[in-house]
Write a protein that holds these residues in place. Structure first.
Motif, PDB file in Angstrom:
ATOM      1  N   MET A 163       6.368   1.125  -1.797  1.00 28.50           N
ATOM      2  CA  MET A 163       7.041   0.178  -2.682  1.00 28.50           C
ATOM      3  C   MET A 163       7.794  -0.888  -1.883  1.00 28.50           C
ATOM      4  N   GLN A 164       8.379  -0.450  -0.764  1.00 26.00           N
ATOM      5  CA  GLN A 164       9.105  -1.384   0.093  1.00 26.00           C
ATOM      6  C   GLN A 164       8.150  -2.423   0.669  1.00 26.00           C
ATOM      7  N   ALA A 165       6.975  -1.934   1.121  1.00 23.59           N
ATOM      8  CA  ALA A 165       5.970  -2.836   1.696  1.00 23.59           C
ATOM      9  C   ALA A 165       5.509  -3.832   0.638  1.00 23.59           C
ATOM     10  N   ALA A 216       3.413   5.208   7.570  1.00 20.19           N
ATOM     11  CA  ALA A 216       1.990   5.118   7.899  1.00 20.19           C
ATOM     12  C   ALA A 216       1.346   3.818   7.434  1.00 20.19           C
ATOM     13  N   ASN A 217       1.778   3.294   6.288  1.00 23.73           N
ATOM     14  CA  ASN A 217       1.072   2.126   5.737  1.00 23.73           C
ATOM     15  C   ASN A 217       1.602   0.793   6.250  1.00 23.73           C
ATOM     16  N   THR A 251      13.153   6.777  -4.274  1.00 17.50           N
ATOM     17  CA  THR A 251      12.897   8.042  -4.964  1.00 17.50           C
ATOM     18  C   THR A 251      13.168   9.245  -4.065  1.00 17.50           C
ATOM     19  N   GLY A 252      13.170   9.018  -2.750  1.00 15.56           N
ATOM     20  CA  GLY A 252      13.319  10.127  -1.814  1.00 15.56           C
ATOM     21  C   GLY A 252      11.958  10.605  -1.300  1.00 15.56           C
ATOM     22  N   LEU A 253      10.870  10.152  -1.965  1.00 18.85           N
ATOM     23  CA  LEU A 253       9.521  10.468  -1.463  1.00 18.85           C
ATOM     24  C   LEU A 253       9.180   9.371  -0.454  1.00 18.85           C
ATOM     25  N   HIS A 254       9.250   9.709   0.821  1.00 13.69           N
ATOM     26  CA  HIS A 254       9.226   8.678   1.854  1.00 13.69           C
ATOM     27  C   HIS A 254       8.014   7.764   1.788  1.00 13.69           C
ATOM     28  N   ASP A 255       6.809   8.378   1.614  1.00 10.60           N
ATOM     29  CA  ASP A 255       5.601   7.555   1.625  1.00 10.60           C
ATOM     30  C   ASP A 255       5.581   6.592   0.440  1.00 10.60           C
ATOM     31  N   TRP A 256       6.019   7.116  -0.702  1.00  5.31           N
ATOM     32  CA  TRP A 256       6.045   6.270  -1.905  1.00  5.31           C
ATOM     33  C   TRP A 256       7.069   5.152  -1.724  1.00  5.31           C
TER      34      TRP A 256
END
Ligand SMILES: C[S@@+](CC[C@H](N)C(=O)[O-])C[C@H]1O[C@@H](n2cnc3c(N)ncnc32)[C@H](O)[C@@H]1O
Length: 315
Positions: A137-139, A167-168, A128-133
């Motif tokens: 989702m990748q995690a 961060a996650n 999406t380009g929203l890095h944290d999101w």
């Protein structure tokens, strides 16, 4: 971006076409193998999220092609993806979603009572380009891949999967350390330094005592607030630092390389069987988006998607 321009800006894209790889990502697995000897002597492997098939090509080239016809009989490689892909020698394809437990069952059946020596996953959700999101989702996808690995890997087996460093990610590293004695973070030179992408390379699989293989994502979803708080960085959390291994080679994925004036860009080795935008193309077939946009009501009457049954709006 024109083909020649992309060939100049992305050396691994150009090399992939020159060397017959379907995707530039093939170099990432080749470089992991060069660094960790991951594919040496293997006969049973699982390639999760495999389309268009660059990594499966590498598995086939290293595990299947060099063997005699007789020895090839013992080679079992399965490639799983929601998208279809063109055939590869020695690779069986399974079109399935890796987040589903039924997919783990189908892979288990494929190995016919034996276990895999290696599970790899280059899975990537739509960015999406929203890095944290995106990292979240990748995690989540990596946990699905890890769940499948826990069903199918033999003791001592290896796992390699894509992560976005964010961060996650420590939560994911903790999960990996539960199952593998040796976990490190790997950055292939085919992966741009500017990208948050990296790969976990996990060796010496060891099932924790009492653990029954299950969908590990559920543990993640059971505590959504904690996972989300971790992303926002507002709570104290365990930070896991993994050993970091970088692959070095003569090419830098972030640099542009000059090409000869007479250079003719080559076609892709294998075009995707279905484009990612296929679904949208299908949906827009019956609608003219040229001058007007339509609000489509999802009632029975409008379900034919004919513009006449939809409310028309001026664009
Ligand atoms: C970066 S591509 C993989 C490239 C591949 N390693 C290669 O070398 O050609 C990511 C793939 O992940 C797949 N994918 C994403 N989510 C998936 C899921 N839940 N189940 C199966 N495949 C998935 C996509 O369909 C896509 O083909």
């Amino acid at each position: 971006m024109g083909k020649a321009s992309k060939d100049r800006r992305d050396i691994f894209y150009r090399l992939a076409k020159e060397q017959g790889w379907r995707a530039r990502s093939a170099f990432k697995l080749l470089q992991a193998d060069e660094t960790f000897n991951l594919l040496e002597g293997l006969t049973r492997a699982v390639d999760l999220c495999a389309a268009p098939g660059g990594w499966s090509q590498v598995l086939s080239k290293r595990m299947y092609e060099p063997r005699s016809e007789k020895d090839r009989e013992q080679v079992k490689i399965i490639a799983v993806d929601m998208q279809g892909m063109a055939p590869i020698d020695g690779v069986t394809q399974l079109r399935a979603d890796i987040t589903k437990e039924s997919t783990a069952e189908e892979i288990i059946n494929f190995f016919d009572g034996k276990k895999a020596e290696l599970v790899v996953s280059d899975g990537a959700p739509d960015v999406t380009g929203l890095h944290d999101w995106d990292a979240y989702m990748q995690a989540d996808l990596l946990l699905s891949a890890l769940s499948i690995a826990t069903y199918i890997l033999e003791e001592g087996g290896s796992f390699m999967g894509k992560v976005y460093r964010a961060a996650n990610t420590s939560n994911v590293y903790l999960q990996l350390q539960r199952f593998f004695k040796d976990v490190c973070l790997f950055k292939p030179s085919a992966s741009r330094s500017s990208s948050i992408e990296a790969f976990v390379v996990c060796r010496q699989f060891c099932m924790p005592e009492g653990h029954v293989p299950c969908n590990l994502r559920m543990e993640w979803f059971d505590k959504p607030e904690e996972a989300l708080k971790d992303i926002s960085g507002k709570t104290e959390r365990t930070v896991v630092h993994l050993p970091f291994v970088a692959h070095e080679c003569e090419y830098d994925a972030d640099l542009s390389y000059e090409i000869d004036a007479n250079y003719i860009p080559q076609e892709a080795v294998q075009k995707p069987l279905t484009a990612a935008y296929q679904e949208v193309l299908e949906k827009t077939k019956t609608m003219s988006l040229k001058y007007n946009s339509y609000v489509v009501y999802h009632d029975e009457e409008a379900s034919s998607s004919e513009p006449s049954t939809s409310k028309k709006c001026n664009a």
